[in-house]
Structure formats: C-alpha cells, structure tokens
Design a protein around this motif. Sequence first.
Motif, PDB file in Angstrom:
ATOM      1  N   ALA A 112      -7.628  -0.324  -1.336  1.00  0.00           N
ATOM      2  CA  ALA A 112      -8.284  -1.592  -1.712  1.00  0.00           C
ATOM      3  C   ALA A 112      -9.246  -2.280  -0.769  1.00  0.00           C
ATOM      4  O   ALA A 112      -9.241  -1.918   0.345  1.00  0.00           O
ATOM      5  N   ASN A 113     -10.163  -3.065  -1.497  1.00  0.00           N
ATOM      6  CA  ASN A 113     -11.159  -3.554  -0.724  1.00  0.00           C
ATOM      7  C   ASN A 113     -11.532  -5.060  -1.210  1.00  0.00           C
ATOM      8  O   ASN A 113     -12.194  -5.290  -1.811  1.00  0.00           O
ATOM      9  N   PHE A 114     -10.490  -6.049  -0.996  1.00  0.00           N
ATOM     10  CA  PHE A 114     -10.647  -7.429  -1.111  1.00  0.00           C
ATOM     11  C   PHE A 114     -11.251  -8.341  -0.142  1.00  0.00           C
ATOM     12  O   PHE A 114     -11.270  -7.944   1.038  1.00  0.00           O
ATOM     13  N   SER A 115     -12.084  -9.281  -0.425  1.00  0.00           N
ATOM     14  CA  SER A 115     -12.710  -9.851   0.601  1.00  0.00           C
ATOM     15  C   SER A 115     -11.913 -11.316   1.090  1.00  0.00           C
ATOM     16  O   SER A 115     -12.208 -11.935   1.741  1.00  0.00           O
ATOM     17  N   ASN A 116     -10.742 -11.327   0.517  1.00  0.00           N
ATOM     18  CA  ASN A 116      -9.657 -12.291   1.084  1.00  0.00           C
ATOM     19  C   ASN A 116      -9.565 -12.183   2.514  1.00  0.00           C
ATOM     20  O   ASN A 116      -9.212 -11.048   2.973  1.00  0.00           O
ATOM     21  N   SER A 117      -9.387 -13.300   3.321  1.00  0.00           N
ATOM     22  CA  SER A 117      -9.174 -13.137   4.626  1.00  0.00           C
ATOM     23  C   SER A 117      -7.981 -12.697   5.173  1.00  0.00           C
ATOM     24  O   SER A 117      -7.781 -12.058   6.136  1.00  0.00           O
ATOM     25  N   VAL A 118      -6.886 -13.149   4.111  1.00  0.00           N
ATOM     26  CA  VAL A 118      -5.531 -12.685   4.433  1.00  0.00           C
ATOM     27  C   VAL A 118      -5.285 -11.147   4.416  1.00  0.00           C
ATOM     28  O   VAL A 118      -4.777 -10.532   5.449  1.00  0.00           O
ATOM     29  N   PHE A 119      -5.978 -10.673   3.412  1.00  0.00           N
ATOM     30  CA  PHE A 119      -6.034  -9.093   3.311  1.00  0.00           C
ATOM     31  C   PHE A 119      -6.869  -8.410   4.459  1.00  0.00           C
ATOM     32  O   PHE A 119      -6.348  -7.380   5.091  1.00  0.00           O
ATOM     33  N   LEU A 120      -7.955  -8.951   4.906  1.00  0.00           N
ATOM     34  CA  LEU A 120      -8.591  -8.438   5.975  1.00  0.00           C
ATOM     35  C   LEU A 120      -7.831  -8.626   7.255  1.00  0.00           C
ATOM     36  O   LEU A 120      -7.936  -7.384   8.005  1.00  0.00           O
ATOM     37  N   TRP A 121      -7.072  -9.613   7.443  1.00  0.00           N
ATOM     38  CA  TRP A 121      -6.525  -9.565   8.574  1.00  0.00           C
ATOM     39  C   TRP A 121      -5.284  -8.656   8.528  1.00  0.00           C
ATOM     40  O   TRP A 121      -4.992  -7.985   9.526  1.00  0.00           O
ATOM     41  N   LEU A 122      -4.445  -8.368   7.514  1.00  0.00           N
ATOM     42  CA  LEU A 122      -3.658  -7.353   7.349  1.00  0.00           C
ATOM     43  C   LEU A 122      -3.979  -5.949   7.359  1.00  0.00           C
ATOM     44  O   LEU A 122      -3.185  -5.061   7.996  1.00  0.00           O
ATOM     45  N   LYS A 123      -5.169  -5.692   6.912  1.00  0.00           N
ATOM     46  CA  LYS A 123      -5.738  -4.553   6.981  1.00  0.00           C
ATOM     47  C   LYS A 123      -6.001  -3.990   8.598  1.00  0.00           C
ATOM     48  O   LYS A 123      -5.887  -2.734   8.869  1.00  0.00           O
ATOM     49  N   ARG A 124      -6.143  -4.944   9.608  1.00  0.00           N
ATOM     50  CA  ARG A 124      -6.612  -4.634  10.856  1.00  0.00           C
ATOM     51  C   ARG A 124      -5.173  -4.539  11.723  1.00  0.00           C
ATOM     52  O   ARG A 124      -5.301  -4.094  12.731  1.00  0.00           O
ATOM     53  N   ARG A 125      -3.948  -4.945  10.964  1.00  0.00           N
ATOM     54  CA  ARG A 125      -2.885  -4.813  11.685  1.00  0.00           C
ATOM     55  C   ARG A 125      -1.534  -4.267  10.940  1.00  0.00           C
ATOM     56  O   ARG A 125      -0.568  -4.588  10.779  1.00  0.00           O
ATOM     57  N   ILE A 126      -1.999  -2.818  10.644  1.00  0.00           N
ATOM     58  CA  ILE A 126      -1.011  -2.037   9.803  1.00  0.00           C
ATOM     59  C   ILE A 126       0.230  -1.873  10.807  1.00  0.00           C
ATOM     60  O   ILE A 126       1.244  -1.716  10.362  1.00  0.00           O
ATOM     61  N   SER A 127      -0.161  -1.478  12.238  1.00  0.00           N
ATOM     62  CA  SER A 127       1.034  -1.249  13.032  1.00  0.00           C
ATOM     63  C   SER A 127       1.920  -2.429  13.014  1.00  0.00           C
ATOM     64  O   SER A 127       3.128  -2.352  12.943  1.00  0.00           O
TER      65      SER A 127
END
Length: 295
Positions: A112-127
């Motif tokens: 997925a590739n949403f522009s939502n800030s929460v999604f982007l924050w989660l994508k950078r913190r998979i671990s």
Amino acid sequence: MLNAAEGILLCVVAGEAVLGVLGNAFIALVNCMDYAKNKKLSKIGFTLTGLAISRICVIWIVILQGYIYLFVPHILTTSNITECITYLWVLISHLNVWFATNLNILYFLKIANFSNSVFLWLKRRISAIFIFLSGCLLTSCLIRFPQAAKIVKNSKMNYTSWLHQSKYDLIINQSLSNLGVTFFAVVSLITCFLLIIFLWRHIRRMQSDGSEFRDLNTEAHVRALKVLISFMILFILHFVGLTLEVYYFILPSNKLVFITGLTATCLYPCGHSIILILGNNHLKQASLKAVQCLK
C-alpha cells in the motif's frame, strides 16, 4: 452412530486436514530450504514459516479434539488429555492468528501507498510494530492461561454440570477468554480490508491507461485482490466454525452442528495455504518443480 450427512462431512474434514498439512508443510519446507541455502530469512519468510507450522498444529488439535468429542467423550474426565489439548490450543491459536496478523501488516505496509501521516509513520517502524504485537501476544497468553486452567478444573470436577451451565455464562466465559485472539483477528481483517481498498483504487486508476506494461501490472493486482478477498472469507469462516463448535456444548446432542463447525474451521488452514502457494511466485515455482520431480 453418525448419519449419512455427518459421515460425509467428517470425510470432508479428513480431506481438508490432509491437504492442509501437506500444503503448510510444503510452505515451511521451502522457506527452511531458502534459509539453509542463503543463511538469511526475510520477515515475510519467517512469518510464512511460523504461520505454516502453527496451522499444522491447529489442524491436528482440531481433528484430535473433534474425534474425541464425537467418539470417545468419556476419556475427557478419565485422563489428562483435556488439560493438554486446552493448554496447547491456547498457545497455538494465539500464535496462528498472531502470524496471520503479522503477515497481513507486512503485506499492507509493503504494497500500500497512502499519503496519510499515520501510515507513513507506521511504514518506517515495522520493527517497532513487530515488537508491540509480540508484547500483545505475551500479555494475552499470560491472561488466557489462568482462565484455561480454571475451565479445565471445573470440567474435570463435574463435566456434566459444566456442559449444562447457562448459555449466557458459557458465551461470556468463552468471549472473555478469547479477547487476545479477537484483537489480533480484528487487526488482521482491518489491514486486509485497507489493502483491498488500496488495490481496488489502484486497479481503477491503471485501467484508464491501456499500455501493455500497465495491463500486466493490473493483472497482478487483480490476482492479489482475489487472494486477499479469499483470505477474508476463509478467515471469517474459521471463526464461524469455532463458534459452532462452542455452540455444540449448548446442544450436545446435535452432532451435525459440531461437524459443520469442524468443516468450516479446517477450511481456513487448508484453503489459505493453497492460495498462498498459488499467489506467491516463489512458492508457485517451487510447487511446479516438486510436481515435475514427482512425475
């Protein structure tokens, strides 16, 4: 004795169990061979391996428990098998849903590739998400085991009265004791649903362009969409089947309800393993090579 309908459904359950064990064993074997060859296992590879092993255990426990309830229910009060099955089920059911949740989250954040800030924050913190879910798993198991011990103690002390306790008490006890599994199931379905929405929108956008390259991408996205929808249907049927099995204790004379629940419960670990093999290019190629070797 079983009637014709119950006998047919029980044969279906046995077939599902065999296919499920073979399919999940194949997934685990392919990923283990990749690890032995490359000395490295990706997060998705680790999750697929854990999911496959936990599903094999789920199938064996469900089948064992089902056959005991149907054919030799008296041993539930004369042996420690109830205690073993209950504790194993608590651990394996949590791990099964936990691995499925991790797999859906990994695919969701990867595709997925949403522009939502929460999604982007989660994508950078998979671990960090993985550690958080591990903490939730441990907490849920620690809460669930004392409740399971209490249920085992009550059922062994007076099995008849335990079966005939009020419907309200039985439903409440089962609901409270499975809050952890419910949490992971809801998270898994939400991430799966969001990924379906993203893929659907992406397919609609890509269909406006008629180039060959985009047609191939559209076909791949449609295939992924079908896999996700199939997963959601099977996942929901799995929990419907478990609910029917619990309902059997309210109406213990209705074996057809219990066997129908067994059929629906086993359909998810069997069907989704086949879907994963067909939907994953690496697993699909490995399966084709295995078929050629068998020929």
